[in-house]
Design an enzyme around this catalytic site. Structure first.
Site, short mmCIF file in Angstrom:
data_model
loop_
_atom_site.label_atom_id
_atom_site.label_comp_id
_atom_site.label_asym_id
_atom_site.label_seq_id
_atom_site.Cartn_x
_atom_site.Cartn_y
_atom_site.Cartn_z
N SER A 93 0.79 -1.23 0.00
CA SER A 93 0.00 0.00 0.00
C SER A 93 0.82 1.28 0.00
O SER A 93 0.26 2.37 -0.15
CB SER A 93 -0.95 0.01 1.20
OG SER A 93 -2.05 -0.85 0.99
N LYS A 96 0.17 3.66 -2.83
CA LYS A 96 -0.90 4.65 -2.86
C LYS A 96 -0.41 6.07 -2.64
O LYS A 96 -1.14 7.03 -2.91
CB LYS A 96 -1.96 4.27 -1.82
CG LYS A 96 -2.64 2.96 -2.18
CD LYS A 96 -3.48 2.42 -1.04
CE LYS A 96 -3.99 1.03 -1.40
NZ LYS A 96 -4.66 0.38 -0.27
N SER A 162 -6.90 4.10 -10.19
CA SER A 162 -6.04 3.35 -11.08
C SER A 162 -6.80 2.83 -12.29
O SER A 162 -6.21 2.57 -13.32
CB SER A 162 -5.43 2.16 -10.33
OG SER A 162 -6.45 1.25 -9.96
N LYS A 270 8.48 15.07 16.94
CA LYS A 270 7.33 14.18 16.88
C LYS A 270 7.28 13.46 15.53
O LYS A 270 7.82 13.93 14.53
CB LYS A 270 6.04 14.95 17.08
CG LYS A 270 5.72 15.95 15.97
CD LYS A 270 4.45 16.74 16.23
CE LYS A 270 3.23 15.86 16.29
NZ LYS A 270 1.98 16.62 16.41
#
Length: 301
Positions: A93, A96, A162, A270
């Site tokens: 993934s 993406k 896609s 962070k």
């Protein structure tokens, strides 16, 4: 399915706090994010103490239990540490990220609505792909599809991008066909210098000819986080969609990266955001970035 990668982030944050309590401190070049099944199983103190140097030129990341990993400065792209950075991997993934940035760049109006068709879901059901909760016939804003793809890894959000079928709305809007959209993905990858990447689709579902490297994924993330809309999406821990014709209250979904990371803060900064991925062939993978002492770093594993 991506739970292990999320647990790793929680574990890493805990390790950082323990290190801080023992008097260790991380300075300007420190970076603590991690990928799949990361374990600082030895030399923890030594690993942290690298960041005590006034100028960091290189980081030893050999203590990370991963066959492929890379740490990169987000601004200049300098590689600070790597393990098999240019070896071929299946990106799952993480793919993406490319689809989302192309969607952002190609739609003038992110509030435009797309109607999801039955054809978009057929292959996803067969492959048991992760989905964000949308249904066939639903009219969804493009911006909600982009969030739905990045946060819970909803594959149906990207089928429309896609174009697994020529009738898919977003693919037709952007490229006119599935093949053309994938061509654009590969063209953009080449333009960014992703020399060892080849895309076959926009979801990252397994295909032997769909591959990349952790270095190439870091290069892609470096490019994407320069886009304000992309950053807003990837740094979000939760998102609620607008009202749709099927979900009158909208849908709320949560980032797979942040869901088990109750506190993203680390010494000096962070963890800002990232994208998890998983297939049985790829294993657990993660691309993430953090800000430490005013500087940003990208980590892929």
């Amino acid at each position: 399915e991506e739970q292990d990668a999320d647990m790793v982030l929680t574990y890493m944050a805990r390790m950082l706090q323990e290190a801080k309590s023992k008097g260790l401190s991380l300075r300007r070049e420190a970076f603590q994010d991690s990928g799949r099944r990361v374990t600082l199983y030895k030399g923890v103190k030594e690993w942290f103490e690298q960041f005590e140097q006034p100028v960091l030129k290189e980081v030893d990341i050999s203590g990370i239990n991963s066959p492929n990993a890379i740490l990169m400065q987000a601004r200049g792209g300098k590689i600070l540490g790597e393990i098999n950075g240019e070896a071929q991997i299946y990106p799952a993934s993480m793919t993406k990220i490319m689809t989302v940035i192309l969607g952002i760049e190609n739609f003038d109006d992110l509030d435009e609505k797309i109607t999801l068709t039955d054809e978009m879901f057929t292959g996803l059901y067969e492959q048991d792909a992760t989905q964000a909760g949308f249904q066939p016939g639903e009219e969804v804003r493009v911006i909600d599809l982009l969030y739905g793809a990045m946060l819970p890894s909803g594959a149906e959000c990207f089928v429309i991008a896609s174009g697994n079928d020529a009738s898919v709305a977003m693919a037709e809007h952007i490229g006119g066909s599935e093949q053309e959209f994938v061509r654009q993905m590969n063209e953009r990858a080449a333009g960014l210098g992703m020399e060892n990447t080849h895309f076959c689709d926009s979801t990252g579902l397994h295909n032997p000819d769909h591959y990349s490297t952790v270095k190439d994924i870091a290069v892609l993330m470096k490019y994407c986080i320069k886009n304000d809309t992309f950053r807003e999406i990837v740094e979000t821990s939760r998102h609620s969609t607008g009202v749709t014709n099927i979900h009158p209250d909208g849908i709320t979904y949560y980032s797979t990266m942040f869901k088990n990371l109750s506190d993203p803060t680390v010494t000096g900064g962070k963890i800002l955001g990232g994208k998890t991925g998983y297939t049985s062939e790829a294993g657990h993978c993660l691309v993430s970035f953090a800000e430490i002492e005013g500087r940003e770093y990208i980590f892929v594993s």
